[in-house]
Design a protein around this motif. Structure first.
Motif, PDB file in Angstrom:
ATOM      1  N   LEU A 470       0.831  -1.199   0.000  1.00 19.00           N
ATOM      2  CA  LEU A 470       0.000   0.000   0.000  1.00 19.00           C
ATOM      3  C   LEU A 470       0.866   1.250   0.000  1.00 19.00           C
ATOM      4  O   LEU A 470       1.946   1.288   0.603  1.00 19.00           O
ATOM      5  CB  LEU A 470      -0.923  -0.009   1.216  1.00 19.00           C
ATOM      6  N   GLY A 471       0.364   2.288  -0.668  1.00 21.57           N
ATOM      7  CA  GLY A 471       1.087   3.542  -0.768  1.00 21.57           C
ATOM      8  C   GLY A 471       0.401   4.662  -0.019  1.00 21.57           C
ATOM      9  O   GLY A 471      -0.305   4.449   0.972  1.00 21.57           O
ATOM     10  N   ASP A 472       0.598   5.882  -0.519  1.00 22.92           N
ATOM     11  CA  ASP A 472       0.066   7.060   0.161  1.00 22.92           C
ATOM     12  C   ASP A 472      -1.452   7.106   0.146  1.00 22.92           C
ATOM     13  O   ASP A 472      -2.075   7.575   1.099  1.00 22.92           O
ATOM     14  CB  ASP A 472       0.604   8.338  -0.504  1.00 22.92           C
ATOM     15  N   LEU A 473      -2.047   6.671  -0.951  1.00 26.88           N
ATOM     16  CA  LEU A 473      -3.498   6.778  -1.068  1.00 26.88           C
ATOM     17  C   LEU A 473      -4.185   5.783  -0.148  1.00 26.88           C
ATOM     18  O   LEU A 473      -3.796   4.612  -0.080  1.00 26.88           O
ATOM     19  CB  LEU A 473      -3.932   6.530  -2.518  1.00 26.88           C
ATOM     20  N   PRO A 474      -5.214   6.217   0.569  1.00 27.18           N
ATOM     21  CA  PRO A 474      -5.928   5.291   1.460  1.00 27.18           C
ATOM     22  C   PRO A 474      -6.726   4.262   0.668  1.00 27.18           C
ATOM     23  O   PRO A 474      -7.117   4.487  -0.478  1.00 27.18           O
ATOM     24  CB  PRO A 474      -6.850   6.216   2.260  1.00 27.18           C
ATOM     25  N   LEU A 475      -6.960   3.133   1.315  1.00 25.63           N
ATOM     26  CA  LEU A 475      -7.813   2.105   0.723  1.00 25.63           C
ATOM     27  C   LEU A 475      -9.272   2.519   0.864  1.00 25.63           C
ATOM     28  O   LEU A 475      -9.694   3.028   1.908  1.00 25.63           O
ATOM     29  CB  LEU A 475      -7.614   0.768   1.434  1.00 25.63           C
ATOM     30  N   GLN A 476     -10.033   2.279  -0.186  1.00 23.45           N
ATOM     31  CA  GLN A 476     -11.482   2.429  -0.123  1.00 23.45           C
ATOM     32  C   GLN A 476     -12.081   1.028  -0.185  1.00 23.45           C
ATOM     33  O   GLN A 476     -11.900   0.322  -1.171  1.00 23.45           O
ATOM     34  CB  GLN A 476     -12.004   3.285  -1.278  1.00 23.45           C
TER      35      GLN A 476
END
Length: 727
Positions: A470-476
């Protein structure tokens, strides 16, 4: 019919000897008693002889093999009406740039059932809700589609679904019996001939999107044919590798380097020269206990390219196959070589009790216990599954049922959960199973949780094992649930950092305090207020920020909300008076995981060029009419859209309805099926009298499980009245 029945009970070696004896007796009898043949009565059937199969003519798309070298050499397959439908459109989901096989013992599953091309030949789907399927893909590295035709081309449903789960797919090239000898005489007549046919096989695999070939030369050959046979295998391997990186050519342990049809059951000097020029060897299944270790010694650093065969029907296989297949697997695991399981459809073909679903799960649970999990997912995002197993009794889209017809289509399988087989679970526990009778949120299946659960208790079960960085963007994360009483269903996610720091996160929609001490983080989900969601389904959504962590596991967690605080939804009649019950029931319809930058952006309908071809009108009794046609679509700018799934609907418009929606009756969108290529064949569609236009709607489906609105989807409009009147 005799040969397939005999193959179930008799080993290949015995069967070949038996059939050769029968042929010899028949030839001798015809010489000594020629009148037997000449005076045989001519029994005429009263039924009309069906016309021979003409692959160039429009028809319901099917998969079929190539049966002669002449057909292979002519490349006539590419002129078939069915060819475009037979392309696999799902790329192999490896999760890494490398497409090479893992450096560990691997598992081949070779599917051989009743000559092949049964329910799975219907590319757009069949009607048998009890059709055979495999869904334990997380235990498989390579899938081989096998039949006794010369060139067995895997139906695209198998390739689509296997690729979705990270499994490679091979077709089969086989020569056997007297006919096989004649084929080899032509195939191996010269080195140039051998290499030409190798290139034709490679062309087919690349064009249809599968990953290579099993080569089974099950005939006696002349010693002077062996050099050209080696040229054939070597050139096929090299051509496949250059045309499709990561592809495979596997040699079957049959003919030896001296031309004898002599199954060795181990890797030795008689078959190793073939092993040396391809990607692996599928050993015959009548090996002895020390053969795997001996084969590993001969293979050296390529020991994982040795796949020791196990025949699930038994037929002389080490351990006896059937429910004792794991006996052989345990030996192979100990000796650190790979395996090739042949004909796991034994469970289906022999009607193992109590039913196929339970028997299949039980048998594969024994394989898992012996061999272990070999595939994990999710490995990439977006991740979406609707738990569909590729057959059922209805079809749903976004929670609403669009068809109540029985069907089968392995291409429709969602990513399959790693459900643990519970065996004889006590009635006091929660039983978890794939369900096809309960209404689905998407497709034809879901996961049902049913049993008894006390207040304050919870039950957790594995759904998926993955590896997503996982990177900077949050999981939806979104999932759909339907439940009774105060039954609740949450998701439990496990994460791991690069420093091997582990964190557990629970997603629930009620009673956070109950779990705060058991998980590193408890997140309250939001209930989406989508006015289009059918009654009963509740859509839960949340966001999670886990930068630098890997998502490694997804579990379902069953729990109960306290009745006195459970006022977020009205009680149904069935719930009145049951608040103290321990009965638990919940259904999980789908799971979607993506980042904020991965929302589906569907092209507008006017971006597509939608056309109709091979339009054929038919008049039936009392003036009834029907139409058949092929519908194709593509983006006008020439780009490829990443979708590999389309839902096809038809709307039959009455006189005056087109252009005057206010005056038209209620619109009815009839679901016709789904497509994995940009084409769909409509067969014999009934057209009611008074129909002026027929609107075919192509609903584009996103990789995240979203679906384009029907009013925004591309359409093909067929003028019914004018064309039908010409009949």
């Amino acid at each position: 019919m005799l040969l397939p029945r005999l193959r179930v009970y008799i080993s290949r070696q015995t069967l070949i000897s038996f059939l050769n004896l029968l042929r010899l007796i028949r030839r001798k009898a015809q010489i000594v008693f020629p009148f037997f043949k000449m005076s045989a009565p001519d029994h005429q059937s009263s039924a009309p002889t069906p016309p021979p199969f003409d692959p160039t003519q429009p028809a319901v798309p099917i998969s079929y093999p190539i049966k002669t070298l002449e057909e292979l050499e002519s490349r006539s397959y590419f002129e078939s009406f069915h060819y475009p439908f037979n392309k696999s459109t799902v790329a192999l989901q490896s999760g890494s740039p490398s497409l090479s096989l893992p450096d560990r013992p691997r598992m081949i599953v070779c599917h051989d059932m009743a000559g092949g091309y049964g329910d799975d030949k219907w590319i757009q789907g069949g009607t048998n809700p009890n059709a055979y399927a495999i869904w334990h893909w997380y235990l498989i590295d390579i899938f081989i589609y096998f039949s006794h035709s010369l060139v067995t081309l895997p139906p695209p449903c198998w390739t689509n679904t296997a690729h979705k789960h990270g499994v490679k797919v091979l077709g089969t090239f086989i020569t056997e019996w007297d006919e096989g000898k004649l084929i080899c005489n032509k195939l191996l007549s010269t080195k140039e001939s051998a290499e030409m046919y190798a290139e034709l096989l490679a062309e087919l695999a690349v064009a249809l999107g599968f990953d290579g070939w099993l080569i089974n030369m099950e005939v006696e050959l002349k010693p002077d044919q062996i050099p050209n046979l080696k040229a054939f295998v070597s050139h096929l391997t090299q051509t496949m590798h250059s045309s499709a990186p990561g592809s495979l050519v596997i040699w079957y342990d049959s003919v030896t380097t001296d031309g004898k049809l002599d199954w060795q059951n181990q890797l030795n000097e008689k078959n190793k020269p073939f092993f040396d020029i391809c990607d692996g060897i599928f050993m015959n299944y009548t090996w002895k206990q020390n053969y795997p270790r001996l084969s590993a010694d001969v293979a050296g650093d390529r020991k994982y390219d040795v796949y020791m065969g196990i025949d699930v029907f038994g037929r002389g296989s080490f351990g006896g196959g059937q429910w004792n297949t794991s006996v052989a697997l345990d030996v192979l695991k100990k000796d650190d070589v790979s395996t090739a399981i042949f004909a796991p459809g034994w469970i289906y073909e022999t009607n193992q009790p109590p039913n196929f679903q339970i028997a299949q799960n039980h048998w594969w649970s024994l394989v898992e216990k012996s061999w272990g999990v070999v595939q994990i997912y999710p490995k990439v995002l977006p991740f979406y599954t609707n738990f569909d197993q590729g057959y059922g009794y209805h079809v749903s889209v976004d929670g609403g049922q669009v068809s109540d017809a029985s069907w089968c289509n392995i291409s429709s399988q969602g990513l399959q959960p790693f459900l643990e087989f519970s065996g004889n679970a006590t009635p006091d526990g929660i039983q978890v199973h794939a369900d096809f009778n309960e209404a689905s949120y998407s497709g034809g299946g879901n996961i049902t949780f049913k049993g008894n659960l006390e207040d304050g208790d919870n039950f957790s079960t594995r759904l998926f094992q993955g590896d997503v960085l996982l990177g900077d963007l949050p999981l939806q994360l979104t999932y759909s649930v339907k439940s009774d009483n105060n039954s609740r269903l949450g998701l439990h996610l496990n994460f791991s950092s690069t420093l091997n720091e582990r964190k557990s996160v629970l997603l629930v929609n009620w009673n956070l305090n109950q779990f705060s001490s058991k998980f590193d983080k408890v997140i309250m989900t939001r209930q989406l207020g989508n006015p289009g969601t059918p009654p009963g389904w509740v859509i839960q959504e949340c966001s999670i920020g886990m930068n630098g962590y890997r998502l490694t596991e997804i579990h379902a967690l069953c729990y109960r909300s306290k009745p006195e605080f459970d006022e977020r939804r009205p009680k149904s009649i069935s719930e009145e008076g049951t608040q103290n019950s321990t009965e638990y029931y919940a259904v999980l319809g789908h799971i979607s995981i993506k980042t904020s930058g991965q929302n589906s952006d569907f092209p507008p309908s006017d971006s597509w060029l939608v056309e109709g071809e091979y339009i054929k009108w038919t008049t039936g009794p009392e003036g009834s009419k029907s139409v058949s046609l092929k519908i194709t679509w593509k983006l006008k700018d020439g780009n490829d859209y990443p979708s590999t799934n389309y839902n096809i609907y038809v709307e039959k418009l009455a006189q005056g309805a087109l252009g005057h929606p206010g005056a038209a009756p209620e619109r009815v969108h009839e679901y016709l099926g789904s497509a994995r290529v940009e084409a769909f064949y409509v067969d014999d569609l009934a057209v009611p009298s008074g129909t002026s236009n027929i609107k075919f709607i192509v609903q584009v489906c996103g990789t995240d499980g979203s679906n384009q609105k029907l009013d925004d989807s591309p359409v093909f409009l067929l003028e019914a009245a004018a064309l039908a009147n010409e009949l």
